[in-house]
Design a protein around this motif. Structure first.
Motif, PDB file in Angstrom:
ATOM      1  N   UNK A  33      44.681  50.840  26.135  1.00  0.00           N
ATOM      2  CA  UNK A  33      45.334  49.532  26.036  1.00  0.00           C
ATOM      3  C   UNK A  33      44.298  48.412  26.172  1.00  0.00           C
ATOM      4  N   UNK A  34      44.301  47.484  25.237  1.00  0.00           N
ATOM      5  CA  UNK A  34      43.365  46.368  25.264  1.00  0.00           C
ATOM      6  C   UNK A  34      44.146  45.062  25.382  1.00  0.00           C
ATOM      7  N   UNK A  42      49.730  49.760  31.409  1.00  0.00           N
ATOM      8  CA  UNK A  42      49.499  48.445  30.818  1.00  0.00           C
ATOM      9  C   UNK A  42      50.799  47.838  30.306  1.00  0.00           C
ATOM     10  N   UNK A  43      51.666  48.670  29.718  1.00  0.00           N
ATOM     11  CA  UNK A  43      52.963  48.179  29.257  1.00  0.00           C
ATOM     12  C   UNK A  43      53.785  47.641  30.425  1.00  0.00           C
ATOM     13  N   UNK A  44      53.735  48.342  31.553  1.00  0.00           N
ATOM     14  CA  UNK A  44      54.460  47.890  32.745  1.00  0.00           C
ATOM     15  C   UNK A  44      53.880  46.585  33.281  1.00  0.00           C
ATOM     16  N   UNK A  45      52.563  46.450  33.230  1.00  0.00           N
ATOM     17  CA  UNK A  45      51.928  45.221  33.690  1.00  0.00           C
ATOM     18  C   UNK A  45      52.301  44.054  32.792  1.00  0.00           C
ATOM     19  N   UNK A  99      38.205  40.136  26.170  1.00  0.00           N
ATOM     20  CA  UNK A  99      38.787  41.465  26.105  1.00  0.00           C
ATOM     21  C   UNK A  99      38.805  42.079  27.497  1.00  0.00           C
ATOM     22  N   UNK A 100      39.940  42.696  27.843  1.00  0.00           N
ATOM     23  CA  UNK A 100      40.077  43.355  29.135  1.00  0.00           C
ATOM     24  C   UNK A 100      40.805  44.676  28.949  1.00  0.00           C
ATOM     25  N   UNK A 157      47.388  45.112  23.053  1.00  0.00           N
ATOM     26  CA  UNK A 157      47.379  46.058  21.946  1.00  0.00           C
ATOM     27  C   UNK A 157      47.602  47.440  22.544  1.00  0.00           C
ATOM     28  N   UNK A 158      48.723  48.042  22.195  1.00  0.00           N
ATOM     29  CA  UNK A 158      49.203  49.236  22.856  1.00  0.00           C
ATOM     30  C   UNK A 158      49.713  50.229  21.831  1.00  0.00           C
TER      31      UNK A 158
END
Length: 251
Positions: free
Chosen positions: A106-107, A50-53, A115-116, A39-40
């Motif tokens: 970012x979740x 997070x998007x890159x990961x 959840x992380x 969730x971004x």
């Protein structure tokens, strides 16, 4: 479960008694061991790592990686061009299912359960280990085939699963989408998103054992250029543990 997004029409269910083997393409080399949902938001300065990961996770054959852009940061000066209220509601529903009420970006939600922080690889890997409990794949096998404009979804129960019921969902995705951000916290950045969900289509209920579902390919791809199938349990009509998953061709 929340039925947000574009509901698919002409979705059909066929009894398990129908023969499956002749209709299926050869199984993928690897069944997924995890589904990770990020969730971004384009308006969140903490989200680009997070998007890159997630792009990295999307390249792993045993991971189903999904981006679900939310809309609650739009007031910060940039309206997310990919966000949908259905994704915000799904994130909130997960929080209610977990009973922790934690909603942030970012979740990363792992296998519908843990959840992380979406940019914390170690935390995500620990969540994968915790939710798979040593298994090499999700407990229920889901296999896909395409014939004459129809996607056939075959579900096979494996002996070690304790869950007997769930729902089949088809999620159209954009495999890759690059967005230049002109305002807000990420002003001047250009970010690439992987497997951006474009709809949440509930196909039908699974009540254990083998079953077959059919969905028009047009529905599976609506708004995207690929698709993912999830078999997910429910918790008081909210999304629960993911029991099985499959990627469409090319993902």
């Amino acid at each position: 479960m929340f039925h947000g997004g574009i509901m698919a029409s002409r979705l059909r269910f066929f009894p398990a008694a129908l023969a499956l083997a002749a209709l299926l393409q050869p199984a993928r080399a690897e069944q997924p061991r995890a589904v990770v949902e990020l969730f971004t938001s384009q308006g969140c300065s903490s989200c680009p790592p997070a998007d890159a990961l997630l792009v990295e996770y999307s390249r792993q054959p045993d991971i189903v990686a999904l981006s679900l852009p939310v809309n609650y940061w739009d007031y910060l000066g940039w309206k997310d061009t990919l966000a949908h209220v259905a994704f915000t509601e799904r994130q909130k529903a997960y929080a209610h299912s977990r009973k922790d009420r934690q909603v942030f970006t970012p979740q990363m939600i792992v296998n519908g359960k843990k959840s992380s922080i979406g940019s914390d690889r170690d935390q995500i890997e620990q969540a994968i280990q915790a939710t798979t409990k040593g298994r090499k794949a999700l407990p229920v096998q889901v296999k896909l085939s395409e014939t004459n404009g129809t996607v056939t979804i075959a579900v096979e129960e494996t002996p070690d699963t304790a869950q007997r019921e769930g729902e089949i969902w088809v999620l159209p995705v954009l495999r890759s989408q690059t967005v230049p951000i002109e305002r807000g916290e990420n002003r001047g950045k250009t970010i690439t998103y992987a497997n951006v969900v474009r709809g949440l289509n509930r196909v039908g209920e699974w009540r254990g054992g083998s079953a077959r579902f059919e969905v028009p390919l047009e529905t599976a791809l609506k708004g995207g250029d690929g698709y993912v199938v999830l078999l997910q349990s429910t918790d008081a009509a909210r999304p629960g543990v993911i029991l099985g998953a499959a990627k469409g061709p090319g993902l």
